[in-house]
Design an enzyme around this catalytic site. Structure first.
Site, PDB file in Angstrom:
ATOM      1  N   SER A 697      43.057  33.087  28.344  1.00  0.00           N
ATOM      2  CA  SER A 697      42.788  34.343  29.057  1.00  0.00           C
ATOM      3  C   SER A 697      43.416  34.397  30.447  1.00  0.00           C
ATOM      4  O   SER A 697      43.390  35.445  31.079  1.00  0.00           O
ATOM      5  CB  SER A 697      41.270  34.558  29.172  1.00  0.00           C
ATOM      6  N   LYS A 740      32.792  38.190  33.008  1.00  0.00           N
ATOM      7  CA  LYS A 740      33.906  38.211  33.956  1.00  0.00           C
ATOM      8  C   LYS A 740      33.785  39.386  34.930  1.00  0.00           C
ATOM      9  O   LYS A 740      34.088  39.250  36.124  1.00  0.00           O
ATOM     10  CB  LYS A 740      35.226  38.286  33.192  1.00  0.00           C
TER      11      LYS A 740
END
Length: 800
Positions: A697, A740
């Site tokens: 990611s 996140k």
């Protein structure tokens, strides 16, 4: 053939005494496998290898003397493979009396041992072994010690023969021998010693030492035989005692029946029969219980089987086969209870209220199997308790962390001593109802090794189509688990086996925002800690700004466990002051937190960084929640190398390589001089260096950092990014979006670059969190760089 027959006839006419031939200087060596030949012994040997048969043919034409030496190797297919180093150094001279060549291809020879010898050196390897040897003398000594040893050996050997299956003729042979060496060797050969011990006896030269060794081995053999006889006698005695006990018990039972003393036992059986009649049991369970109580009636109470059968009946009678609690189906009251116990968690509350609504319309609906997945401290376990209270059901919690034995779930079979049902059945008995809320805590930490796989045992438990016929090994009959509401908790999904994960409805719990943590602290944590420390709201006042400072500067977590600990520390400090005589309310403001908790522990991440080209802000997911991740890149003169540091995993290293490859292949499009790659080395570092990091990611952040250092432009400081990249420049979706986003908000970032396919995950984030954040969804790396490298990025960096 004619020559061999002639040689045999000449040998018969000569009648040579083998002893008188002595020990020649050179002997052909015949290896022996698995036994030792002693002087004074004679018996037939079978020779099958071509090498050994050639040796026999040559010896027949000579003096008929052979060196018989044991092999150190236990089993060898062919003597041809044996060499001098494979044989012992001491052997026996064998005299060849007769030979019989069988049709099967092997020789049957008759050999007798004459003298001992030791090998000086081997002088021939092929076609068979030959060696230089010299004799080991067998000097006889006559004294009383030797006579006593011989007498002891002969008498003990006679006892051994009488106690075992050895031939009686051996005793007469031993008694008739006059040579003490021959006595020792004959007795030693009958003791079933290992070849190493037999060879040691052969190598002993002094007669007293030899007799002492043989007497010692004979004594050990006698001890073994006597112990074996004692064990056999003891086993026979045990069998006789058991038969006698059986007959005595039968007689005792008949006597007690005549005297009417068995009424107590009958009363106990009658009581069990009455309990079975009164208990609401399914047909199959009632049939098993009736069969078991009839069997109990026939077993003597003193028998161990009686206790086992009685315990089994007690378990059947104590289980809630058809006993259920009544669900509270008032949806408004249920919603109120959920809101009182937990702040936020709207998605889970909605799922529980939906189940209650369906239950209200249809009573026989199967219990749902939910799996709460989220970081530690977000309230997964306490949520199970709240659900049980809301539904008016019993609550049962099973901690599965570290469980490695399948029997913990399914129980042990009754054939084992001390067998009991597994945790599922045991917990149902404790709950007293067949429809509790069952919390399987830490299901992602189940063990799996040679002792079993408990996760496989849970497959039947957590399948709504199968758990109505769950079978515990101890009960050995079906129990209906379909009314149980199973809730599993886990921190990560990766360690849960696929088939088990497929049977559960996954409900993800993300970390709490600053506002949610503040509300939880004010509503739940602070009142709980005030009560735990004997304080009241009149003793301690924590304003909302103090709670916010506590969350921002003294804790960094997705849940609220550390926050509760810090509040507890404040309560302890206030309690200490009150105990010392302080009166009146104590107010703790953000300014005096230092007096109670010490220096500030955490600082805003963005303020700790000196911004410039080569620095980009990524987003990472951890089992403890989300966090921001800085990607730093520096360049130096070199030859185009790429160095990666920060304890990166393989996948993250590959993301950095893919990012550099994309930039190189699109250098012209990105307005970069291709020569810059050959003239510079690049170093990518991801703090904090001691923490392992992996995953794809960080691809977008890697590209941004590398492009920033190569172009000299700064990445926007107020933007964070996440996404996997491809060599073609596409941005692929990643996981952990809600965590996140919360990490970015915690760091003060309000603008995010996310993969376009993650837009659906953003929509699941509560509206009050999303409204203050600007989301960008670029499809390609080029579009992302246009957002991240805006024209005014330099001024933005200076303003920060």
């Amino acid at each position: 053939m004619a020559n061999e027959q002639q040689n045999e006839q000449q040998h018969e006419q000569k009648k040579v005494d083998p002893i008188e031939l002595g020990v020649p200087e050179i002997l052909p060596i015949l290896p022996l496998q698995g036994f030792v030949f002693y002087p004074g012994m004679g018996f037939p040997l079978q020779v099958s290898s071509e090498t050994s048969k050639g040796l026999i043919d040559d010896v027949l034409l000579d003096n008929r003397l052979i060196g018989l030496v044991p092999s150190k190797k236990e089993k060898v297919k062919d003597d041809d493979s044996l060499r001098g180093e494979d044989l012992y150094q001491v052997g026996v001279v064998g005299y060849l009396h007769k030979i019989n060549k069988a049709q099967e291809g092997y020789y049957q020879i008759l050999v007798s041992g004459t003298h001992k010898f030791t090998i000086d050196e081997f002088i021939q390897d092929a076609p068979y072994l030959k060696a230089k040897v010299h004799e080991l003398p067998m000097e006889q000594v006559e004294d009383k010690t030797i006579e006593a040893l011989l007498f002891n050996i002969r008498s003990q050997f006679q006892k051994l023969v009488n106690a075992t299956e050895l031939p009686q003729e051996l005793v007469a042979t031993v008694n008739s021998l006059t040579n003490p060496f021959y006595v020792a060797y004959l007795v030693g050969s009958q003791l079933n010693l290992k070849i190493e011990a037999e060879q040691e006896i052969l190598e002993i030269t002094a007669l007293p030492d030899l007799l002492h060794r043989v007497a010692s081995e004979l004594h050990k053999r006698m001890e073994t035989v006597e112990m074996s006889q004692q064990l056999q006698a003891s086993m026979k005695k045990d069998m006789d005692e058991r038969q006698r006990e059986f007959f005595l018990r039968q007689q005792l039972q008949a006597i007690r029946k005549e005297l009417g003393e068995d009424e107590e036992e009958k009363a106990e059986v009658r009581e069990l029969r009455e309990k079975i009649e009164a208990k609401l049991l399914p047909e199959h369970a009632r049939a098993v219980a009736d069969k078991e109580v009839n069997r109990l009636d026939r077993i003597p109470p003193s028998s161990p089987e009686y206790t086992i059968a009685r315990t089994y009946l007690d378990w059947i009678l104590d289980l809630p086969w058809q006993e259920s609690t009544t669900d509270t189906l008032d949806l408004d009251q249920a919603e109120q209870n959920l809101n009182e116990d937990h702040y936020g968690l709207d998605k889970i509350k909605k799922r529980i209220l939906e189940f209650l609504a369906v239950r209200k319309l249809k009573e026989d609906v199967h219990g749902p199997i939910l799996c709460f997945v989220g970081p530690p401290g977000v309230g997964k376990t306490s949520l199970g308790q709240s659900i049980a209270r809301t539904m008016n059901r019993k609550f049962v919690r099973i901690a599965l962390g570290g469980v490695r034995d399948e029997a913990e779930i399914r129980g042990h079979r009754r054939t084992y001593i001390g067998a009991l049902p597994g945790r599922i059945i045991s917990s149902l008995k404790k709950a007293g109802a067949n429809n509790p809320v069952f919390l399987l805590d830490e299901v992602d930490k189940l063990g799996n090794d040679f002792r079993g796989d408990p996760s496989s045992a849970l497959l039947e438990v957590l399948d709504p189509e199968q758990n109505s016929t769950f079978s515990d090994h101890y009960l050995d009959m079906e129990f209906d688990l379909s009314k149980v509401m199973f809730i599993a908790t886990a921190n990560v999904l990766d360690t849960i086996p696929g088939p088990l994960r497929d049977r559960m409805e996954i409900v993800e719990l993300s970390g709490y925002t600053l506002e949610e943590k503040t509300a939880i602290a004010m509503r739940h944590l602070l009142p709980k800690q005030l009560e735990a420390h004997a304080l009241s709201s009149d003793d301690l006042l924590l304003p909302e700004e103090t709670i916010r400072a506590l969350i921002s500067f003294y804790t960094r977590e997705a849940g609220v466990r550390n926050l509760e600990r810090e509040i507890a520390a404040l309560c302890r400090g206030v309690a200490a002051k009150i105990a010392r005589g302080h009166s009146g309310m104590i107010t703790i403001n953000p300014e005096n937190l230092y007096d109670y908790l010490g220096p500030q522990r955490f600082f805003p991440e963005m303020k700790t960084r000196s911004w410039g080209p080569g620095l980009a802000t990524g987003l990472a997911w951890t089992p403890a929640g989300g966090q921001i991740l800085f990607i730093e890149t520096s360049r130096m003169q070199g030859k185009g190398g790429l160095m990666l540091t920060g304890k990166l995993g393989d996948v993250m290293k590959e993301s950095a390589t893919a990012a550099l490859t994309y930039i190189k292949s699109h250098a012209q499009e990105l307005e970069l001089d291709p020569a810059i790659f050959a003239q510079n080395d690049l170093h990518v570092h991801v703090p904090e260096g001691a923490i392992p990091k992996d995953g794809p990611s960080a691809g977008v952040a890697m590209v941004s950092s590398l492009y920033s250092i190569l172009s000299g432009k700064s990445v926007r400081q107020d933007v964070a990014m996440t996404g996997e990249i491809t060599l073609r420049g596409d941005i692929l979706p990643v996981g952990g979006i809600s965590e996140k986003v919360l990490a970015a908000l915690r760091a003060g970032i309000r603008e995010l670059v996310l993969p376009p396919l993650n837009e659906k995950d953003v929509l699941e984030i509560p509206e009050d969190i999303r409204k203050d954040v600007a989301f960008h969804y670029p499809h390609t790396i080029r579009e992302a760089l246009d957002i991240l490298m805006s024209a005014d990025n330099s001024s933005t960096a200076e303003a920060k």
